[in-house]
Design an enzyme around this catalytic site. Structure first.
Site, PDB file in Angstrom:
ATOM      1  N   HIS A  50       5.929   6.716   6.249  1.00 22.45           N
ATOM      2  CA  HIS A  50       5.518   6.210   4.927  1.00 22.45           C
ATOM      3  C   HIS A  50       4.975   7.366   4.100  1.00 22.45           C
ATOM      4  O   HIS A  50       4.858   8.495   4.599  1.00 22.45           O
ATOM      5  CB  HIS A  50       4.472   5.084   5.086  1.00 22.45           C
ATOM      6  N   GLU A  88      -2.954  13.404   1.005  1.00 21.74           N
ATOM      7  CA  GLU A  88      -4.229  13.006   1.596  1.00 21.74           C
ATOM      8  C   GLU A  88      -4.927  14.256   2.112  1.00 21.74           C
ATOM      9  O   GLU A  88      -6.018  14.597   1.677  1.00 21.74           O
ATOM     10  CB  GLU A  88      -3.981  11.988   2.709  1.00 21.74           C
ATOM     11  N   THR A 134      -5.832   6.723   7.935  1.00 24.75           N
ATOM     12  CA  THR A 134      -6.395   6.985   6.601  1.00 24.75           C
ATOM     13  C   THR A 134      -6.530   5.715   5.767  1.00 24.75           C
ATOM     14  O   THR A 134      -6.886   5.795   4.595  1.00 24.75           O
ATOM     15  CB  THR A 134      -5.534   8.005   5.830  1.00 24.75           C
ATOM     16  N   THR A 135      -6.228   4.567   6.358  1.00 22.29           N
ATOM     17  CA  THR A 135      -6.461   3.279   5.691  1.00 22.29           C
ATOM     18  C   THR A 135      -7.335   2.420   6.601  1.00 22.29           C
ATOM     19  O   THR A 135      -7.351   2.625   7.823  1.00 22.29           O
ATOM     20  CB  THR A 135      -5.151   2.511   5.441  1.00 22.29           C
ATOM     21  N   HIS A 138       2.281   8.926   0.789  1.00 24.14           N
ATOM     22  CA  HIS A 138       1.069   8.852  -0.032  1.00 24.14           C
ATOM     23  C   HIS A 138       1.293   9.711  -1.273  1.00 24.14           C
ATOM     24  O   HIS A 138       1.809  10.825  -1.175  1.00 24.14           O
ATOM     25  CB  HIS A 138      -0.146   9.374   0.750  1.00 24.14           C
ATOM     26  N   HIS A 166       0.816  -1.220   0.000  1.00 23.20           N
ATOM     27  CA  HIS A 166       0.000   0.000   0.000  1.00 23.20           C
ATOM     28  C   HIS A 166       0.846   1.263   0.000  1.00 23.20           C
ATOM     29  O   HIS A 166       0.365   2.333  -0.355  1.00 23.20           O
ATOM     30  CB  HIS A 166      -0.938   0.028   1.209  1.00 23.20           C
ATOM     31  N   HIS A 193       3.974  10.581   6.242  1.00 21.23           N
ATOM     32  CA  HIS A 193       3.417  10.415   7.589  1.00 21.23           C
ATOM     33  C   HIS A 193       4.435   9.781   8.516  1.00 21.23           C
ATOM     34  O   HIS A 193       4.986   8.727   8.194  1.00 21.23           O
ATOM     35  CB  HIS A 193       2.163   9.525   7.532  1.00 21.23           C
TER      36      HIS A 193
END
Ligand code: BO1
Ligand code: ZN
Length: 261
Positions: free
Chosen positions: A96, A108, A205-206, A98, A65, A121
């Site tokens: 990590h 995000e 957020t996941t 996005h 992801h 993040h």
């Protein structure tokens, strides 16, 4: 749900059917709209402790992801943050990224409706809860620092990110991980610095979208180059996802605190 998380970024609206928490009222990300800012002037500064220390090892992982970096610091020197909106100490566990299919999207959170090509993040959990998994069960269990990136083609300014992105080729396939030469997280030069930031109460957020996150979004935007974004997009994610940002969620009645520095 336990173990591997099954979800995709083709249709984030469908997450709620398998993960009902994703449909609740404290979800992330949100648009950081200045109309809803409450300015905070007299709070203790956000403090970064131990980010200068070199860990014993650093692992870079394509978890299907995102690209995730974690490290192992000799006890008791795990880096932590405190101060600002936080009560107590929040221990670093992983960072990590996005991103999106092109530079017009990817972050995000958005600021007054604007997206950035990249959002990093840094995930922390509250020491007194004893473990990351226990912290997830509490409304103040996690503190995630979000950093926005904008395109900058100056090779010198974007060099720090190469400490991480130079290893993308080694983890191109999902579930691959690699150990890299340890370095202090402060080489990413926004880490450890003072900046104004926005803070609000939100969620992962996941999936499973647990509502356990105190969000801290930097008002300082860091540099990333077009070629670094191209490298990142070469990562192969689950479901052949070409992006890994969740769209903005309703703010509902939440306040956004703006901490001036
Ligand atoms: S984020 O910072 O809100 N994008 C975020 C999202 C998910 C996690 C951390 C930060 N952590 C994940 C772990 C999974 C775990 C899941 C729920 O939380 O990476 O391993 O299953 O427990
Ligand atoms: Zn994230």
């Amino acid at each position: 749900p336990r173990g591997i998380q099954l979800f995709n970024y083709i249709d984030p609206e469908s997450w709620k059917y398998n993960y009902p928490i994703c449909n609740r009222y404290r979800q992330s990300p949100i648009d950081l709209n200045p109309d809803y800012f409450r300015y905070v002037v007299d709070s203790p500064a956000l403090k970064w402790i131990g980010y200068d220390d070199v860990p014993d090892n650093i692992t870079i992982f394509n978890n299907g992801h995102t690209l995730e970096l974690s490290g192992f610091w000799p006890a008791p020197s795990i880096p932590f943050i405190t101060g600002g909106p936080l009560r107590g100490e929040y221990l670093f566990t992983q960072l990590h990224f996005h991103w999106g299919e092109d530079n017009t999207v990817g972050s995000e959170h958005t600021t007054d409706g604007s997206s950035y090509p990249l959002e990093m993040h840094m995930v922390h959990w509250k020491r007194t809860y004893g473990s990351f998994n226990e912290a997830l069960r509490h409304p103040d269990g996690l503190a995630v620092i979000g950093l926005f990136f904008e395109i900058d083609e100056d090779p010198e300014r974007v060099a720090p990110l190469n400490m991480i992105f130079d290893h993308i080729g080694d983890v191109r396939e999902a579930n691959k991980k690699v150990n890299v030469m340890p370095f202090p997280l402060t080489v990413l030069d926004v880490i450890g610095r003072q900046f104004s930031f926005m803070s609000y109460m939100g969620s992962l957020t996941t999936p499973p979208c647990l509502e356990s996150v105190i969000w801290i979004l930097s008002n300082f935007v860091s540099p990333v180059s077009t070629s670094q974004m191209v490298e990142l997009r070469k990562l192969r994610l689950r479901n052949n996802d070409r992006r890994n940002y969740r769209p903005i969620q309703p703010r509902n009645d939440r306040k956004i605190f703006f901490y001036l520095n």
